[in-house]
Design a protein around this motif. Structure first.
Motif, PDB file in Angstrom:
ATOM      1  N   ASP A 241       0.897  -0.662  -0.158  1.00 38.01           N
ATOM      2  CA  ASP A 241      -0.365   0.199   0.322  1.00 38.01           C
ATOM      3  C   ASP A 241       1.240   1.471  -0.229  1.00 38.01           C
ATOM      4  O   ASP A 241       1.283   1.996   1.209  1.00 38.01           O
ATOM      5  CB  ASP A 241      -0.875  -0.386   1.305  1.00 38.01           C
ATOM      6  CG  ASP A 241      -2.050   1.200   1.141  1.00 38.01           C
ATOM      7  OD1 ASP A 241      -1.308   1.614   0.407  1.00 38.01           O
ATOM      8  OD2 ASP A 241      -2.447   1.547   2.545  1.00 38.01           O
ATOM      9  N   LEU A 242       0.925   1.891  -1.213  1.00 35.23           N
ATOM     10  CA  LEU A 242       1.730   2.926  -0.813  1.00 35.23           C
ATOM     11  C   LEU A 242       1.883   3.998  -0.336  1.00 35.23           C
ATOM     12  O   LEU A 242       2.306   4.848  -0.165  1.00 35.23           O
ATOM     13  CB  LEU A 242       1.523   3.963  -2.981  1.00 35.23           C
ATOM     14  CG  LEU A 242       1.960   2.903  -3.707  1.00 35.23           C
ATOM     15  CD1 LEU A 242       2.156   3.431  -5.421  1.00 35.23           C
ATOM     16  CD2 LEU A 242       3.477   2.739  -3.871  1.00 35.23           C
ATOM     17  N   GLY A 243       0.579   4.426   0.416  1.00 38.83           N
ATOM     18  CA  GLY A 243       0.459   5.089   1.594  1.00 38.83           C
ATOM     19  C   GLY A 243       0.056   4.789   3.009  1.00 38.83           C
ATOM     20  O   GLY A 243       0.179   5.531   3.680  1.00 38.83           O
ATOM     21  N   ARG A 244       0.620   3.881   3.125  1.00 39.68           N
ATOM     22  CA  ARG A 244       1.181   3.434   4.529  1.00 39.68           C
ATOM     23  C   ARG A 244       2.190   3.491   5.316  1.00 39.68           C
ATOM     24  O   ARG A 244       2.781   4.204   4.649  1.00 39.68           O
ATOM     25  CB  ARG A 244       1.326   1.814   4.369  1.00 39.68           C
ATOM     26  CG  ARG A 244       2.303   1.969   3.763  1.00 39.68           C
ATOM     27  CD  ARG A 244       2.438  -0.337   4.442  1.00 39.68           C
ATOM     28  NE  ARG A 244       3.741  -1.170   4.440  1.00 39.68           N
ATOM     29  CZ  ARG A 244       4.792  -0.624   4.988  1.00 39.68           C
ATOM     30  NH1 ARG A 244       4.906   0.417   5.994  1.00 39.68           N
ATOM     31  NH2 ARG A 244       6.098  -1.419   4.542  1.00 39.68           N
ATOM     32  N   ASP A 245       1.859   3.799   6.908  1.00 41.11           N
ATOM     33  CA  ASP A 245       3.245   4.903   7.476  1.00 41.11           C
ATOM     34  C   ASP A 245       3.966   3.319   7.396  1.00 41.11           C
ATOM     35  O   ASP A 245       3.588   2.254   7.216  1.00 41.11           O
ATOM     36  CB  ASP A 245       2.477   5.195   8.167  1.00 41.11           C
ATOM     37  CG  ASP A 245       3.481   6.036   9.335  1.00 41.11           C
ATOM     38  OD1 ASP A 245       4.651   6.276   8.880  1.00 41.11           O
ATOM     39  OD2 ASP A 245       2.983   6.607  10.094  1.00 41.11           O
ATOM     40  N   THR A 246       5.037   3.705   8.613  1.00 38.02           N
ATOM     41  CA  THR A 246       6.154   2.693   9.068  1.00 38.02           C
ATOM     42  C   THR A 246       5.789   1.840  10.068  1.00 38.02           C
ATOM     43  O   THR A 246       4.927   2.282  10.744  1.00 38.02           O
ATOM     44  CB  THR A 246       6.974   3.362   8.742  1.00 38.02           C
ATOM     45  OG1 THR A 246       7.955   2.347   9.558  1.00 38.02           O
ATOM     46  CG2 THR A 246       7.514   4.284  10.417  1.00 38.02           C
ATOM     47  N   ILE A 247       5.826   0.503   9.233  1.00 38.44           N
ATOM     48  CA  ILE A 247       5.332  -0.306  10.613  1.00 38.44           C
ATOM     49  C   ILE A 247       5.701   0.205  12.299  1.00 38.44           C
ATOM     50  O   ILE A 247       5.578  -0.375  13.246  1.00 38.44           O
ATOM     51  CB  ILE A 247       5.144  -2.266  10.859  1.00 38.44           C
ATOM     52  CG1 ILE A 247       6.625  -2.129  10.375  1.00 38.44           C
ATOM     53  CG2 ILE A 247       4.568  -2.488   9.155  1.00 38.44           C
ATOM     54  CD1 ILE A 247       6.909  -3.827  10.353  1.00 38.44           C
ATOM     55  N   LEU A 248       7.238   0.582  11.949  1.00 36.86           N
ATOM     56  CA  LEU A 248       7.925   1.120  13.288  1.00 36.86           C
ATOM     57  C   LEU A 248       7.343   1.640  14.199  1.00 36.86           C
ATOM     58  O   LEU A 248       7.495   2.018  15.186  1.00 36.86           O
ATOM     59  CB  LEU A 248       9.206   1.202  13.065  1.00 36.86           C
ATOM     60  CG  LEU A 248       9.679  -0.273  12.262  1.00 36.86           C
ATOM     61  CD1 LEU A 248      11.302   0.288  11.851  1.00 36.86           C
ATOM     62  CD2 LEU A 248      10.210  -1.206  13.748  1.00 36.86           C
ATOM     63  N   ALA A 249       5.687   2.944  13.698  1.00 34.80           N
ATOM     64  CA  ALA A 249       5.562   3.759  14.708  1.00 34.80           C
ATOM     65  C   ALA A 249       4.646   2.991  15.561  1.00 34.80           C
ATOM     66  O   ALA A 249       4.187   3.732  15.915  1.00 34.80           O
ATOM     67  CB  ALA A 249       4.434   4.911  13.466  1.00 34.80           C
ATOM     68  N   ASP A 250       4.771   1.481  15.047  1.00 36.04           N
ATOM     69  CA  ASP A 250       3.218   0.885  16.690  1.00 36.04           C
ATOM     70  C   ASP A 250       5.342   0.537  17.151  1.00 36.04           C
ATOM     71  O   ASP A 250       5.389  -0.049  17.022  1.00 36.04           O
ATOM     72  CB  ASP A 250       2.556  -0.478  15.925  1.00 36.04           C
ATOM     73  CG  ASP A 250       1.752  -1.122  16.808  1.00 36.04           C
ATOM     74  OD1 ASP A 250       2.648  -0.831  17.638  1.00 36.04           O
ATOM     75  OD2 ASP A 250       0.823  -1.725  16.068  1.00 36.04           O
ATOM     76  N   HIS A 251       4.123   0.869  18.562  1.00 34.17           N
ATOM     77  CA  HIS A 251       5.786   0.572  19.944  1.00 34.17           C
ATOM     78  C   HIS A 251       5.880  -0.757  20.071  1.00 34.17           C
ATOM     79  O   HIS A 251       7.087  -0.619  20.069  1.00 34.17           O
ATOM     80  CB  HIS A 251       4.808   1.484  20.897  1.00 34.17           C
ATOM     81  CG  HIS A 251       5.676   3.082  20.760  1.00 34.17           C
ATOM     82  ND1 HIS A 251       6.429   3.710  19.767  1.00 34.17           N
ATOM     83  CD2 HIS A 251       4.123   4.389  21.385  1.00 34.17           C
ATOM     84  CE1 HIS A 251       5.696   5.356  20.503  1.00 34.17           C
ATOM     85  NE2 HIS A 251       4.709   5.555  20.762  1.00 34.17           N
ATOM     86  N   SER A 252       4.575  -1.579  19.803  1.00 29.28           N
ATOM     87  CA  SER A 252       4.531  -2.458  19.899  1.00 29.28           C
ATOM     88  C   SER A 252       5.721  -3.753  19.072  1.00 29.28           C
ATOM     89  O   SER A 252       6.159  -4.476  19.553  1.00 29.28           O
ATOM     90  CB  SER A 252       3.067  -3.353  20.029  1.00 29.28           C
ATOM     91  OG  SER A 252       2.175  -2.936  18.852  1.00 29.28           O
ATOM     92  N   VAL A 253       4.865  -3.117  18.063  1.00 23.44           N
ATOM     93  CA  VAL A 253       6.371  -3.535  17.066  1.00 23.44           C
ATOM     94  C   VAL A 253       7.895  -3.275  16.999  1.00 23.44           C
ATOM     95  O   VAL A 253       8.847  -4.015  16.856  1.00 23.44           O
ATOM     96  CB  VAL A 253       5.811  -3.669  15.366  1.00 23.44           C
ATOM     97  CG1 VAL A 253       6.727  -4.264  14.294  1.00 23.44           C
ATOM     98  CG2 VAL A 253       4.140  -3.664  15.390  1.00 23.44           C
ATOM     99  N   ALA A 254       7.677  -1.895  16.872  1.00 22.27           N
ATOM    100  CA  ALA A 254       9.483  -1.819  17.066  1.00 22.27           C
ATOM    101  C   ALA A 254       9.351  -1.661  18.880  1.00 22.27           C
ATOM    102  O   ALA A 254      11.234  -2.430  18.455  1.00 22.27           O
ATOM    103  CB  ALA A 254       8.974   0.013  17.519  1.00 22.27           C
ATOM    104  N   LYS A 255       8.985  -2.307  19.775  1.00 20.96           N
ATOM    105  CA  LYS A 255       9.725  -2.885  20.949  1.00 20.96           C
ATOM    106  C   LYS A 255      10.025  -4.730  20.533  1.00 20.96           C
ATOM    107  O   LYS A 255      11.052  -4.524  20.946  1.00 20.96           O
ATOM    108  CB  LYS A 255       8.435  -3.299  22.081  1.00 20.96           C
ATOM    109  CG  LYS A 255       9.111  -3.951  23.275  1.00 20.96           C
ATOM    110  CD  LYS A 255       7.891  -3.850  24.210  1.00 20.96           C
ATOM    111  CE  LYS A 255       8.854  -4.103  25.354  1.00 20.96           C
ATOM    112  NZ  LYS A 255       7.589  -4.910  26.821  1.00 20.96           N
ATOM    113  N   ILE A 256       8.984  -5.123  19.433  1.00 26.86           N
ATOM    114  CA  ILE A 256       9.569  -6.871  19.016  1.00 26.86           C
ATOM    115  C   ILE A 256      10.427  -6.724  18.477  1.00 26.86           C
ATOM    116  O   ILE A 256      11.854  -7.203  18.231  1.00 26.86           O
ATOM    117  CB  ILE A 256       8.144  -7.894  17.926  1.00 26.86           C
ATOM    118  CG1 ILE A 256       7.064  -7.370  19.687  1.00 26.86           C
ATOM    119  CG2 ILE A 256       8.456  -8.790  17.575  1.00 26.86           C
ATOM    120  CD1 ILE A 256       6.177  -7.938  18.678  1.00 26.86           C
TER     121      ILE A 256
END
Length: 353
Positions: free
Chosen positions: A199-214
């Motif tokens: 999806d060209l319009g999506r944000d980085t998944i790392l903006a989700d703190h739970s993902v960044a923590k993993i």
């Protein structure tokens, strides 16, 4: 009498896709003049299907990385390069034709593989050095490769074929994959990229703190799975010893990749793993050890670093032009050179450093 053309490999792909889409007639984009006869497109064709789950999207499937007709290569185990590419792209509600840029992107992947001989495997990634859709306002500037979630690997009369799906990723997701591992990062963010639909319009998944923590915990626990990195700017200048002074050997890398190299050194050497950088006609291998030292030949440099030096270098390897000394018996400096990024016409669009 014309000789009948065998389409063994092509038919195998058709059968595999039919298990998903049944009698749906795909939009097929073939090649008029084959690449072998001087055509510009290396892939013989690309079929595109409409899919509705988990979100409405186009499902692209290539024909051409594997052997579509009679067996030609000597390897009986794999068909051609051993894979075909797929690509899932969000489909707008009123969209009746798949975007041309996605077809061009897949053909460009064909040119890369055919011209370099480098093949893709699940877990690989590729920096596009710009938006994956030229001119688009998107954060997706790189690609990752996973196994297609629906198309199973298959054995054909021409050999084994896997279906690898390209996934558009952001720059920071690419760095996370380099410093940990591709499949781990993607799995952590799967809820944001269902079925790895681009999806060209999506944000980085790392903006989700739970993902960044993993991802952060994975990096710290396992280190990096990237043991081999292609580097655009990589040079070695051997030092010289004189009666009164010694000229240091100099390892030159580009500013664009300096920071990620620093992160990889920490993620590899501090976990007891080696890291190899590969450039045009040169390879540089780093490993951990008690004493800082290097050995070199014309096209291969082997550098041993202790943990303290690895930590120090990782702090100094930044996307900024400059030079610093690495403490060891035979003098050695690291030079960070400016990186220029050009468009398809050779015009400089960005300078780093």
């Amino acid at each position: 009498m014309s000789e009948e053309v065998m389409t063994t490999g092509w038919d195998a792909i058709d059968r595999a896709v039919k298990t998903i889409y049944g009698e749906q007639e795909p939009k097929h984009y073939g090649t008029l003049i084959s690449y072998a006869l001087g055509g510009s497109d290396p892939l013989d064709g690309i079929s595109v299907y409409k899919s509705v789950e988990p979100v409405p999207h186009w499902h692209f499937v290539t024909y051409g990385f594997s052997e579509l007709y009679e067996k030609e290569t000597e390897d009986p185990e794999e068909s051609g390069y051993g894979f075909e590419l797929t690509f899932r792209l969000v489909r707008e509600e009123d969209e009746e034709e798949p975007p041309a840029w996605a077809l061009n992107l897949l053909q460009n992947m064909g040119r890369y593989v055919f011209n370099s001989g480098n093949v893709f495997r699940a877990g690989d990634y590729l920096d596009a050095n710009g938006p994956i859709c030229l001119g688009a306002d998107t954060q997706l500037t790189a690609l990752a490769f996973v196994k297609d979630p629906e198309l199973e690997a298959m054995d054909t009369p021409n050999g084994h074929v896997e279906f690898l799906q390209m996934v558009g990723i952001t720059h920071d997701e690419l760095e996370a994959m380099q410093t940990w591992n591709t499949l781990g990062v993607l799995a952590a963010g799967l809820s944001h990229i269902p079925s790895y639909v681009t999806d060209l319009g999506r944000d980085t998944i790392l903006a989700d703190h739970s993902v960044a923590k993993i991802v952060q915990e994975g990096m710290e626990k396992e280190g990096s799975n990237t043991g081999f990195l292609f580097v655009d700017q990589l040079e070695w200048s051997a030092g010289k010893k004189g009666w009164l002074r010694q000229t240091p050997s100099v390892l030159t890398i580009g500013a664009k990749q300096a920071e990620i190299i620093g992160k990889l050194l920490r993620g590899r050497l501090l976990k007891g793993k080696e890291l190899t950088l590969s450039g045009a006609g040169i390879r540089v291998a780093f490993k951990s050890g008690q004493q800082n030292e290097f050995e070199h030949s014309e096209d291969f440099i082997h550098i041993t670093l202790n943990d303290e030096t690895v930590e120090d270098m990782s702090q100094k390897l930044l996307p900024k032009q400059g030079e610093f000394e690495v403490s060891m018996k035979d003098k050695m400096n690291i030079h960070i050179a400016k990186t220029t990024i050009t468009d398809q016409d050779g015009n400089i669009v960005k300078t780093i450093g």
